[in-house]
Design a protein around this motif. Structure first.
Motif, PDB file in Angstrom:
ATOM      1  N   PHE A   1       0.808  -1.222   0.000  1.00  0.00           N
ATOM      2  CA  PHE A   1       0.000   0.000   0.000  1.00  0.00           C
ATOM      3  C   PHE A   1       0.845   1.277   0.000  1.00  0.00           C
ATOM      4  N   GLU A   2       1.944   1.224   0.748  1.00  0.00           N
ATOM      5  CA  GLU A   2       2.750   2.417   1.026  1.00  0.00           C
ATOM      6  C   GLU A   2       3.024   3.292  -0.196  1.00  0.00           C
ATOM      7  N   ASP A   3       3.518   2.674  -1.257  1.00  0.00           N
ATOM      8  CA  ASP A   3       3.911   3.448  -2.442  1.00  0.00           C
ATOM      9  C   ASP A   3       2.728   4.067  -3.179  1.00  0.00           C
ATOM     10  N   LYS A   4       1.537   3.514  -2.939  1.00  0.00           N
ATOM     11  CA  LYS A   4       0.389   3.967  -3.732  1.00  0.00           C
ATOM     12  C   LYS A   4      -0.625   4.722  -2.889  1.00  0.00           C
ATOM     13  N   GLU A   5      -0.274   5.012  -1.633  1.00  0.00           N
ATOM     14  CA  GLU A   5      -1.312   5.516  -0.708  1.00  0.00           C
ATOM     15  C   GLU A   5      -1.989   6.799  -1.202  1.00  0.00           C
ATOM     16  N   GLN A   6      -1.212   7.728  -1.748  1.00  0.00           N
ATOM     17  CA  GLN A   6      -1.831   9.005  -2.137  1.00  0.00           C
ATOM     18  C   GLN A   6      -2.778   8.817  -3.331  1.00  0.00           C
ATOM     19  N   GLN A   7      -2.382   7.932  -4.258  1.00  0.00           N
ATOM     20  CA  GLN A   7      -3.298   7.646  -5.384  1.00  0.00           C
ATOM     21  C   GLN A   7      -4.606   7.048  -4.862  1.00  0.00           C
ATOM     22  N   VAL A   8      -4.465   6.139  -3.873  1.00  0.00           N
ATOM     23  CA  VAL A   8      -5.662   5.476  -3.350  1.00  0.00           C
ATOM     24  C   VAL A   8      -6.567   6.500  -2.655  1.00  0.00           C
ATOM     25  N   ILE A   9      -5.963   7.350  -1.827  1.00  0.00           N
ATOM     26  CA  ILE A   9      -6.787   8.318  -1.079  1.00  0.00           C
ATOM     27  C   ILE A   9      -7.499   9.274  -2.045  1.00  0.00           C
ATOM     28  N   SER A  10      -6.755   9.794  -3.014  1.00  0.00           N
ATOM     29  CA  SER A  10      -7.432  10.721  -3.932  1.00  0.00           C
ATOM     30  C   SER A  10      -8.456   9.960  -4.777  1.00  0.00           C
ATOM     31  N   GLY A  11      -8.172   8.711  -5.092  1.00  0.00           N
ATOM     32  CA  GLY A  11      -9.125   7.882  -5.853  1.00  0.00           C
ATOM     33  C   GLY A  11     -10.421   7.701  -5.080  1.00  0.00           C
ATOM     34  N   ILE A  12     -10.317   7.452  -3.752  1.00  0.00           N
ATOM     35  CA  ILE A  12     -11.534   7.263  -2.939  1.00  0.00           C
ATOM     36  C   ILE A  12     -12.314   8.585  -2.881  1.00  0.00           C
ATOM     37  N   HIS A  13     -11.586   9.688  -2.716  1.00  0.00           N
ATOM     38  CA  HIS A  13     -12.266  10.986  -2.691  1.00  0.00           C
ATOM     39  C   HIS A  13     -13.083  11.188  -3.960  1.00  0.00           C
ATOM     40  N   LYS A  14     -12.427  10.903  -5.086  1.00  0.00           N
ATOM     41  CA  LYS A  14     -13.120  11.096  -6.369  1.00  0.00           C
ATOM     42  C   LYS A  14     -14.310  10.139  -6.500  1.00  0.00           C
ATOM     43  N   ALA A  15     -14.123   8.925  -6.061  1.00  0.00           N
ATOM     44  CA  ALA A  15     -15.148   7.904  -6.300  1.00  0.00           C
ATOM     45  C   ALA A  15     -16.388   8.100  -5.436  1.00  0.00           C
ATOM     46  N   VAL A  16     -16.221   8.427  -4.133  1.00  0.00           N
ATOM     47  CA  VAL A  16     -17.401   8.429  -3.250  1.00  0.00           C
ATOM     48  C   VAL A  16     -17.571   9.695  -2.401  1.00  0.00           C
ATOM     49  N   ASN A  17     -16.657  10.636  -2.551  1.00  0.00           N
ATOM     50  CA  ASN A  17     -16.748  11.905  -1.809  1.00  0.00           C
ATOM     51  C   ASN A  17     -17.034  11.691  -0.312  1.00  0.00           C
ATOM     52  N   PRO A  18     -16.136  11.004   0.395  1.00  0.00           N
ATOM     53  CA  PRO A  18     -16.405  10.663   1.798  1.00  0.00           C
ATOM     54  C   PRO A  18     -16.290  11.882   2.719  1.00  0.00           C
ATOM     55  N   ASP A  19     -16.823  11.746   3.958  1.00  0.00           N
ATOM     56  CA  ASP A  19     -16.663  12.823   4.941  1.00  0.00           C
ATOM     57  C   ASP A  19     -15.243  12.798   5.501  1.00  0.00           C
ATOM     58  N   HIS A  20     -14.703  11.589   5.615  1.00  0.00           N
ATOM     59  CA  HIS A  20     -13.427  11.466   6.299  1.00  0.00           C
ATOM     60  C   HIS A  20     -12.738  10.150   5.900  1.00  0.00           C
ATOM     61  N   ILE A  21     -11.410  10.211   5.772  1.00  0.00           N
ATOM     62  CA  ILE A  21     -10.657   8.954   5.551  1.00  0.00           C
ATOM     63  C   ILE A  21      -9.576   8.899   6.624  1.00  0.00           C
ATOM     64  N   GLU A  22      -9.503   7.769   7.316  1.00  0.00           N
ATOM     65  CA  GLU A  22      -8.481   7.670   8.363  1.00  0.00           C
ATOM     66  C   GLU A  22      -7.583   6.465   8.107  1.00  0.00           C
ATOM     67  N   LEU A  23      -6.276   6.716   8.242  1.00  0.00           N
ATOM     68  CA  LEU A  23      -5.330   5.610   8.047  1.00  0.00           C
ATOM     69  C   LEU A  23      -4.728   5.232   9.388  1.00  0.00           C
ATOM     70  N   GLU A  24      -4.585   3.946   9.602  1.00  0.00           N
ATOM     71  CA  GLU A  24      -3.884   3.518  10.806  1.00  0.00           C
ATOM     72  C   GLU A  24      -2.859   2.464  10.409  1.00  0.00           C
ATOM     73  N   THR A  25      -1.626   2.667  10.848  1.00  0.00           N
ATOM     74  CA  THR A  25      -0.564   1.756  10.407  1.00  0.00           C
ATOM     75  C   THR A  25      -0.113   0.857  11.562  1.00  0.00           C
ATOM     76  N   ASP A  26       0.828  -0.064  11.267  1.00  0.00           N
ATOM     77  CA  ASP A  26       1.379  -0.966  12.290  1.00  0.00           C
ATOM     78  C   ASP A  26       0.320  -1.804  12.987  1.00  0.00           C
ATOM     79  N   LEU A  27      -0.510  -2.423  12.204  1.00  0.00           N
ATOM     80  CA  LEU A  27      -1.523  -3.312  12.763  1.00  0.00           C
ATOM     81  C   LEU A  27      -1.162  -4.767  12.470  1.00  0.00           C
ATOM     82  N   ALA A  28      -1.624  -5.635  13.331  1.00  0.00           N
ATOM     83  CA  ALA A  28      -1.404  -7.066  13.115  1.00  0.00           C
ATOM     84  C   ALA A  28      -2.754  -7.767  13.118  1.00  0.00           C
TER      85      ALA A  28
END
Ligand code: ASP
Length: 439
Positions: A345-372
């Protein structure tokens, strides 16, 4: 009764290990078809012969002198031959290998010699016939594995054999080019032989007494699983537990042949039986625990999301377009969360976030890292009330916050998301509650 027995590299690393293998084979007349790996490590800092061969071939390809490296490989085999008091000589074989390395016969050819030579020694030691895997394991012109032709060739060649050694890990194309499976691929060869001879059992001999309930690097001396179904194994392997090459499952599963994981160094242990189905109740509610670290979660929030038709599809499409595989997807009323591997995901994160914005116009997107993610797997969970309760009380007692819960509708597994720093403690707490505290 017909059994196919595959021995891993550590089971064949020295003459002493070969003797243990010989005793195991001679102890049971139904152990007729033997699939050896190349000699593995004799001690933890040792090098596997397969890795020595890769290294040696690299020198050959770059035009450097590789004689010393090849001599070191020959010495490994000679030690085994001498230790077993055999009289065969591998001089001719090593001359051919030297010539083929000089002629750049290919990396797969180089690696395959580990199993090939070990097979020759094993056949001599057991008094079994040696069958070069190049004659019976077939790959197509494009390098993909040809299961149908292989099955025909193996079945035909082995039908009258009273005892055969078929080296693991490699085969050939019709034009005789050697091709290997991926690393650990001797497990696949064993499975293919079992299918072709319609074996009653495929014994896979290694250096642990079966598939362990939890990772021994996390839990001290975990118990071995007695019986596990293919489905449970798939769930645990997906989460990182490994004992067998994944592609070794399909051929035997298709034919209903069970796999028995056994320990060459403790042949009295019964090991783990891997079966299609069983009426045997598992000893504990759970069959195993496995986990993987290194996930990121992306939570997409939008008021009234639940009534927006096509919302999930549009979000998922963004991941698809960026070629990112989705691991898990728990959802709420106005949120959906997507778990992906951080390194993808790391290398593509900004494309993904802007893609989601364009696709569904969300109120909020939150990322959380270092999960198992941790999977608690078991066919016994279906019939037991309170499993989820025990999981959460164990984690609460260990002061671990649960970030995500996902129970498949098959009730075969419960997946729990925790923070990276809680990962190992969570696995220990789960092992303790289900295995050590037998209520
Ligand atoms: N010798 C090969 C490896 O080290 C194949 C095997 O052992 O199954 O990966």
């Amino acid at each position: 009764m017909k059994k196919v027995v595959k021995f891993g590299g550590s089971s064949l690393a020295s003459a002493e290990q070969f003797q243990k293998v010989g005793n195991i084979i001679h102890a049971d007349a139904s152990r007729k078809y033997v699939v050896p790996s190349a000699p593995g490590k004799r001690f933890s800092s040792d090098t596997k012969v397969t890795d020595m061969l890769y290294g040696c071939y690299e020198l050959a390809v770059s035009g450097e002198d590789f004689t010393q490296k090849l001599e070191a490989i020959k010495a490994r085999y000679q030690q085994i031959i001498d230790g077993l008091s055999l009289t065969i000589s591998l001089d001719g074989e090593f001359e051919t290998i030297y010539k083929n390395f000089s002629g750049k016969a290919g990396r797969d050819y180089a690696a395959s010699r580990g199993e090939y030579l070990n097979g020759i020694i094993m056949a001599e030691y057991l008094g079994f016939e040696f069958i070069d895997a190049a004659l019976v394991i077939r790959f197509r012109e494009d390098g993909t594995f040809d299961d149908e032709t292989t099955n025909e060739l193996l079945a035909e060649r082995l039908k009258d054999s009273c005892g055969a050694v078929i080296p693991g890990f490699y085969g050939s194309k019709e034009d005789e080019t050697i091709v290997t499976f991926s690393r650990g691929g001797s497990d696949i060869t064993g499975s293919l032989v079992a299918l072709a001879v319609k074996a009653d059992l495929y014994e896979n001999w290694t250096d642990v007494s079966g598939f362990l309930i939890a990772d021994p690097r996390i839990v001290k001396n975990p118990k071995a699983i007695e019986t596990i179904t293919y489905k449970e194994l798939r769930e645990l392997s997906y989460m990182g537990a490994s004992v067998l090459h994944e592609d070794a499952i399909f051929p035997v599963r298709k034919a209903g042949i069970p796999i028995n994981i056994r320990n060459t160094n403790a042949p009295e242990d019964e090991g783990t039986m891997i079966v299609e189905g069983t009426c045997r109740k598992p000893k504990y509610t759970i069959t195993g625990i496995a986990g993987t670290d290194g996930f990121v979660s992306i939570t997409v929030e939008k008021a009234m999301m639940n009534s927006e038709i096509g919302f999930c599809r549009k979000v998922l499409q963004v991941f698809e377009e960026n070629n990112i595989s989705i691991e898990h997807m728990p959802s709420g009323i106005d949120t959906m969360t997507i778990f992906v591997h951080k390194d993808v995901f790391e290398d593509k994160e900004q494309q993904v976030i802007s893609g989601i914005h364009k696709a569904v116009n969300p109120d909020h997107i939150e990322l959380e890292t270092d999960l198992a993610l941790i999977a608690v797997v078991g066919r016994g969970m279906k019939a037991t009330r309170g499993t989820a309760g025990r999981i959460f009380s164990a984690l609460a007692h260990a002061h671990i916050n649960v970030k995500m819960i996902d129970q498949g509708s098959s009730e075969l597994n419960i997946i729990i998301g925790v923070r990276h720093e809680d990962f190992k403690n969570a696995i220990r707490a789960l092992y303790e509650i289900f295995v050590e505290t037998l209520i």
